[in-house]
Design an enzyme around this catalytic site. Structure first.
Site, PDB file in Angstrom:
ATOM      1  CB  CYS A   1     -15.255 -50.548  11.582  1.00  0.00           C
ATOM      2  SG  CYS A   1     -13.810 -51.033  10.606  1.00  0.00           S
TER       3      CYS A   1
ATOM      4  CB  CYS B   1      -8.793 -44.552   9.783  1.00  0.00           C
ATOM      5  SG  CYS B   1      -7.733 -44.497   8.317  1.00  0.00           S
TER       6      CYS B   1
END
Length: 378
Positions: free
Chosen positions: A99, A195
Site C-alpha cells: 500500500c 483497514c
C-alpha cells in the site's frame, strides 16, 4: 485558493494531524488530502467516514484547504488482488508494504503534484536524510513506533519528494503537542490491523474471497490431531485459532503451527513453541529493493527484521545475479514466514528489503520441495 507547496496526507488520526500542524507552524503553504483506499461495504469497521470527518475538522482548525481522493480502485488492483493471491498460495503477505509503495507514495504523490505541490508529507514514524549524494530512509526516533519496516520499498524519487514531520518525535510528546494545539484528534486511539478487515473476524472476511476447504491437522510424525477450517487461515508460529481440544495421550499444552502443506491441505502442529521445525538460519528472498538504488556490496553484514517490531538480528547478505538475496543469520530465527518482508538495516538506516520466498526450516523446506541450500551463504 493559493497553490500548496506541500500536501499532507491527513488520515483523521493524531499522527498526521500533528504532521500537518508542524508544517503549518513553519508557515508552509500546505493543504490536506484524505485518501479513501477501501470501498467499505458496511459490514466492517473501517470507519472511513469518521476518519474523514476528523480529517476535515483538523484542516479546519489549522485553516488549510481539504481535498479528498478515492483510491479504492487502485488499492483493489495494486494491493488487494496481490493479498488474495498470496494467501491462496499459502503465503502470509504484508499489504501495508505494498500500500505504501503503490498507493500512498505513488497515486497520492501524483494527486499532490496535480494540485501543484512540490512535496508530500505523511504521519509516518520515519526520517529522511540526504547523504553521500543519495536520499536515505532512517528509523523514527520513537523505536517502538518506527515504521521504516513498512516503507522499505520506497526509492529515490519518492524520498526526494517526501517529508516525515513527526519522525523526530516520541509518541508521548506528539500526544501532548496535539492536545496543546487543540487538535480534535489528540485523544483518538491509534488504528490497528488492516483497514479492509477492520474489527471483522479474519476468517469470515477472507472466506468471502477465498472459499476454504477443511482438512487435517497433523503432528510432525503425521498423526491426525484435529481438523482445520482452511490451511491459508494460518501462519507459521501461530497459536490462536487452532481450536485443538484435549488430545488423548498428549499434554494439556498449547499447539503451534510448524508447517503448511497447501497442495494436500494439511496443517502441521507441535506443542513446542520453539520447535526445531520452526527454526531457520538461512532464507532466500524474491528480488530485493534498495532504497539508494543499489546494495552496499555483493556480500555484506548488517541487521535484519523478518517481522515488524522484531528485534534486529545480525546477518550476512549475499546478493544473487537475479537480484534476489540469500541471508544467513548469526543465530536461528523462529517462524520466518514466506510472503512476509525481510528488511535490512545498517544502524539507523533502512537499506531496503525483499519478500521472503523460502527458508531452511526443516519441515517447510520438505513441504515446499525446496532446493535452497544453506551452503551458498555458509
Amino acid at each position: 485558493m493559493s497553490t500548496p507547496r506541500i500536501v499532507v496526507g491527513v488520515s483523521g488520526g493524531v499522527d498526521s494531524s500533528v504532521a500537518a500542524w508542524k508544517l503549518a507552524q513553519q508557515g508552509e503553504p500546505i493543504a490536506g488530502l484524505f485518501m479513501q483506499n477501501w470501498a467499505d461495504d458496511g459490514s466492517g469497521d473501517c470507519r472511513a467516514e469518521d476518519d474523514r470527518r476528523d480529517a476535515v475538522a483538523v484542516c479546519g482548525v489549522l485553516g488549510i484547504p481539504f481535498h479528498f481522493r478515492d483510491f479504492s480502485g487502485e488499492y483493489w488492483s495494486d494491493v488487494f488482488e496481490h493479498f488474495l493471491a498470496e494467501y491462496a498460495a499459502g503465503r502470509t503477505p504484508n499489504p501495508d508494504v505494498l500500500c505504501n509503495r503503490e498507493v500512498k507514495f505513488k497515486h497520492f504523490l501524483d494527486a499532490a503534484q496535480a494540485l501543484g505541490a512540490e512535496r508530500i508529507a505523511t504521519g509516518h514514524y520515519a526520517q529522511v536524510a540526504h547523504r553521500g549524494g543519495r536520499w536515505r530512509l532512517l528509523r523514527g526516533a520513537d523505536r517502538g513506533k518506527d515504521q521504516s519496516y513498512f516503507l522499505h520499498q520506497l526509492g529515490q524519487t519518492q524520498l526526494a519528494a517526501t517529508l516525515f514531520p513527526i519522525g523526530d518525535l516520541e509518541k508521548s510528546t506528539l500526544r501532548r503537542i496535539a492536545q496543546d494545539a487543540g487538535l480534535p484528534t489528540h485523544a483518538k486511539k491509534d488504528s490497528t490491523g488492516i483497514c479492509f478487515i477492520g474489527e471483522r473476524d479474519f476468517r469470515e472476511f477472507l472466506g468471502r474471497y477465498l472459499p476454504a476447504r477443511t482438512g487435517e491437522i497433523r503432528d510432525p510424525q503425521g498423526q491426525r490431531i484435529a481438523e482445520h477450517p482452511g490451511v491459508f487461515y494460518f501462519t507459521l508460529g501461530q497459536r490462536e485459532g487452532l481450536n485443538i481440544g484435549g488430545v488423548r495421550g498428549r499434554a494439556a499444552a498449547p499447539w503451534y503451527v510448524v508447517g503448511k502443506d497447501v497442495a494436500n491441505n494439511v496443517l502441521y502442529v507441535d506443542q513446542d513453541r520453539d520447535s526445531p521445525l520452526l527454526q531457520s538460519r538461512w532464507l532466500q528472498s524474491e528480488q530485493a529493493h534498495w532504497v539508494t538504488g543499489a546494495p552496499p556490496a555483493r556480500r555484506f553484514s548488517c541487521t535484519a527484521q523478518t517481522r515488524y517490531r522484531q528485534p534486529d538480528e545480525s546477518c550476512t547478505v549475499d546478493v544473487q545475479d537475479d537480484g534476489s538475496v540469500q541471508v544467513r543469520f548469526e543465530r536461528p530465527q523462529r517462524a520466518v514466514t514466506p510472503g512476509q518482508s525481510l528488511v535490512l538495516y545498517d544502524g539507523e538506516e533502512c537499506l531496503g528489503g525483499a519478500v521472503i520466498a523460502a527458508t531452511d526450516a526443516p519441515l517447510e523446506r520438505q513441504l515446499a520441495g525446496s532446493s535452497f541450500s544453506s551452503e551458498v551463504v555458509a
